[in-house]
Design an enzyme around this catalytic site. Structure first.
Site, mmCIF file in Angstrom:
data_model
loop_
_atom_site.group_PDB
_atom_site.id
_atom_site.type_symbol
_atom_site.label_atom_id
_atom_site.label_comp_id
_atom_site.label_asym_id
_atom_site.label_seq_id
_atom_site.Cartn_x
_atom_site.Cartn_y
_atom_site.Cartn_z
ATOM 1 N N ASP A 203 -30.815 -52.494 20.296
ATOM 2 C CA ASP A 203 -30.976 -51.431 21.303
ATOM 3 C C ASP A 203 -32.423 -51.388 21.790
ATOM 4 O O ASP A 203 -32.679 -51.152 22.980
ATOM 5 C CB ASP A 203 -30.667 -50.053 20.709
ATOM 6 C CG ASP A 203 -29.259 -49.931 20.183
ATOM 7 O OD1 ASP A 203 -28.409 -49.403 20.888
ATOM 8 O OD2 ASP A 203 -29.016 -50.374 19.041
ATOM 9 N N PHE B 71 -18.439 -52.205 15.639
ATOM 10 C CA PHE B 71 -19.107 -50.971 15.215
ATOM 11 C C PHE B 71 -19.083 -49.836 16.255
ATOM 12 O O PHE B 71 -18.708 -48.707 15.941
ATOM 13 C CB PHE B 71 -20.554 -51.260 14.789
ATOM 14 C CG PHE B 71 -21.275 -50.027 14.334
ATOM 15 C CD1 PHE B 71 -21.053 -49.498 13.070
ATOM 16 C CD2 PHE B 71 -22.154 -49.361 15.176
ATOM 17 C CE1 PHE B 71 -21.682 -48.340 12.648
ATOM 18 C CE2 PHE B 71 -22.795 -48.193 14.765
ATOM 19 C CZ PHE B 71 -22.560 -47.682 13.492
ATOM 20 N N ASN B 72 -19.530 -50.096 17.483
ATOM 21 C CA ASN B 72 -19.696 -49.001 18.453
ATOM 22 C C ASN B 72 -18.382 -48.288 18.757
ATOM 23 O O ASN B 72 -18.349 -47.065 18.947
ATOM 24 C CB ASN B 72 -20.298 -49.511 19.764
ATOM 25 C CG ASN B 72 -21.752 -49.900 19.612
ATOM 26 O OD1 ASN B 72 -22.435 -49.452 18.686
ATOM 27 N ND2 ASN B 72 -22.248 -50.738 20.514
ATOM 28 N N THR C 187 -25.085 -48.710 24.720
ATOM 29 C CA THR C 187 -25.272 -49.714 23.662
ATOM 30 C C THR C 187 -25.075 -49.091 22.279
ATOM 31 O O THR C 187 -25.501 -49.653 21.276
ATOM 32 C CB THR C 187 -26.665 -50.379 23.760
ATOM 33 O OG1 THR C 187 -27.667 -49.381 23.546
ATOM 34 C CG2 THR C 187 -26.879 -51.030 25.116
ATOM 35 N N ASP D 269 -28.513 -46.211 20.498
ATOM 36 C CA ASP D 269 -28.684 -45.740 19.112
ATOM 37 C C ASP D 269 -29.662 -46.658 18.373
ATOM 38 O O ASP D 269 -29.307 -47.281 17.384
ATOM 39 C CB ASP D 269 -27.323 -45.663 18.385
ATOM 40 C CG ASP D 269 -26.635 -47.008 18.234
ATOM 41 O OD1 ASP D 269 -26.930 -47.945 19.019
ATOM 42 O OD2 ASP D 269 -25.801 -47.151 17.326
ATOM 43 N N HIS E 19 -26.919 -58.224 20.420
ATOM 44 C CA HIS E 19 -25.824 -57.684 21.226
ATOM 45 C C HIS E 19 -26.262 -56.914 22.474
ATOM 46 O O HIS E 19 -25.820 -57.183 23.584
ATOM 47 C CB HIS E 19 -24.995 -56.699 20.391
ATOM 48 C CG HIS E 19 -24.578 -57.185 19.045
ATOM 49 N ND1 HIS E 19 -23.468 -57.960 18.855
ATOM 50 C CD2 HIS E 19 -25.127 -57.008 17.813
ATOM 51 C CE1 HIS E 19 -23.329 -58.230 17.560
ATOM 52 N NE2 HIS E 19 -24.330 -57.664 16.909
ATOM 53 N N ASP E 20 -27.056 -55.863 22.253
ATOM 54 C CA ASP E 20 -27.188 -54.819 23.263
ATOM 55 C C ASP E 20 -27.847 -55.224 24.586
ATOM 56 O O ASP E 20 -27.424 -54.744 25.653
ATOM 57 C CB ASP E 20 -27.892 -53.597 22.665
ATOM 58 C CG ASP E 20 -27.034 -52.920 21.606
ATOM 59 O OD1 ASP E 20 -25.805 -53.129 21.621
ATOM 60 O OD2 ASP E 20 -27.595 -52.186 20.774
HETATM 61 C C1 BDR Z 1 -23.409 -52.992 17.837
HETATM 62 O O1 BDR Z 1 -23.557 -52.222 16.650
HETATM 63 C C2 BDR Z 1 -24.913 -51.957 16.393
HETATM 64 O O2 BDR Z 1 -25.222 -52.269 15.067
HETATM 65 C C3 BDR Z 1 -25.712 -52.765 17.370
HETATM 66 O O3 BDR Z 1 -26.860 -52.035 17.784
HETATM 67 C C4 BDR Z 1 -24.767 -53.028 18.513
HETATM 68 O O4 BDR Z 1 -24.824 -52.019 19.494
HETATM 69 C C5 BDR Z 1 -22.862 -54.355 17.482
HETATM 70 O O5 BDR Z 1 -21.592 -54.230 16.920
HETATM 71 CA CA CA Z 2 -26.539 -50.356 19.462
#
Ligand code: BDR
Ligand code: CA
Length: 309
Positions: A14, A164-165, A123, A9, A238-239
């Site tokens: 990402d 979040f994800n 991701t 996303d 993160h991703d």
């Molecule tokens: C995740 O949430 C998104 O904002 C980032 O792309 C990452 O995948 C981190 O919590």
């Molecule tokens: Ca992401």
């Protein structure tokens, strides 16, 4: 060589994950599929296409997927990624078009026609992947593993309880964790070690290469967001950790455990319940990352970004 589909996303981190996956020699990237998450799916799809165009990644289909979570409404992350989902550096209009198929159909097609099992790297929220599992459960055996960035053993980043994800689409996450497919979960405990400190950004700048500098620009925007929203001195990237875990599983320390998804809680919806002490007595369903070999990780990411013009 690992055949993968990147379901994402984009999203600043990402975008870096995509660039890593497309040029690392241990990976054969079969497709980039996009989902609603950081922004609406029109935007995340377009961002993926733009990043691919800019980086000369023209041989891989980019498809647009699910536009909202299975059950709950969408709530995007504009505070972190901006109104476009990829605010910051100017990116030219894409010079090729999205695949005609829906992302879910593309994943189903690729799985059905591939002789080798395929690894899914997720991701973003898990809506596309859950929909694939609901629509084509007979293809489970074609999925070698799922490496995903998501969740946390401890605190969340979107609510006190949830990352979040997973928070964006808990029902989808639940489908995926109940699927029996081998899962590597890269939670916040790992990704909060992958910090884009000024020396990392400087290493990208020093090369004077276009994509390395573009990546540095993305990370600068990301750094500002994380400073504003979380007060972090450097942003967690993160991703790319979920891609790195496929390339070199031992770049992450981890532990097999049972992970359940809280789909209903008043305060805790979207929480990954990680059974570190085997309290549930249920069979483990994921390898959960607990820490990252940070220097190795950045060498892998930067070396790969420097292979672009
Ligand atoms: C995740 O949430 C998104 O904002 C980032 O792309 C990452 O995948 C981190 O919590
Ligand atoms: Ca992401």
């Amino acid at each position: 060589v690992h055949k993968i589909i990147l379901d994402c996303d984009p999203g600043h981190d990402d975008a870096i994950a995509l660039l890593l996956a497309a040029h690392h020699p241990a990976i054969e990237l079969l497709a980039v599929t996009t989902v609603a998450g950081n922004q609406a799916v029109e935007k995340t799809a377009r961002n993926a296409l733009k990043v691919c165009s800019l980086a000369g990644i023209h041989h891989i289909p980019v498809a647009r997927g699910m536009e909202k979570p299975l059950v709950r409404p969408s709530e995007y992350a504009a505070d972190i990624h901006g109104v476009t989902g990829l605010d910051g550096p100017h990116i030219p209009e894409p010079d090729f078009t999205l695949a005609p198929q829906h992302a879910v159909d593309l994943i189903i097609d690729l799985l059905s026609h591939s002789e080798d099992p395929i690894t899914l790297v997720a991701t973003g929220p898990l809506t596309n992947i859950a929909t694939v599992l609901i629509r084509a459960p007979h293809l489970k055996g074609k999925i070698k593993a799922i490496s995903m960035m998501g969740g946390a053993i401890g605190l969340g980043n979107t609510t006190p309880a949830a990352e979040f994800n997973i928070w964006f689409d808990p029902k989808a996450a639940c489908q995926v964790f109940d699927s029996g497919i081998p899962i590597t979960l890269i939670p916040l405990e790992v990704t909060h070690q992958a910090l884009a400190t000024p020396d990392i950004i400087q290493r990208l700048r020093a090369s004077r290469r276009h994509i390395a500098n573009f990546s540095a620009d993305l990370l600068l925007y990301f750094a500002e967001s994380y400073k504003q929203v979380f007060g972090f001195a450097a942003p967690p990237v993160h991703d790319p950790c979920a891609v790195a875990a496929v390339i070199s599983p031992d770049i992450i320390e981890g532990q097999m455990m049972r992970v359940e998804i809280e789909t209903e809680g008043k305060w805790s919806a979207g929480r990954t319940i990680c059974d570190v002490y085997h309290k549930l007595g249920r069979a483990p369903n994921a390898r959960v990352g607990t820490s990252l070999y940070v220097a190795r990780f950045w060498d892998m990411v930067i070396d790969t970004l420097l292979t672009y013009a």
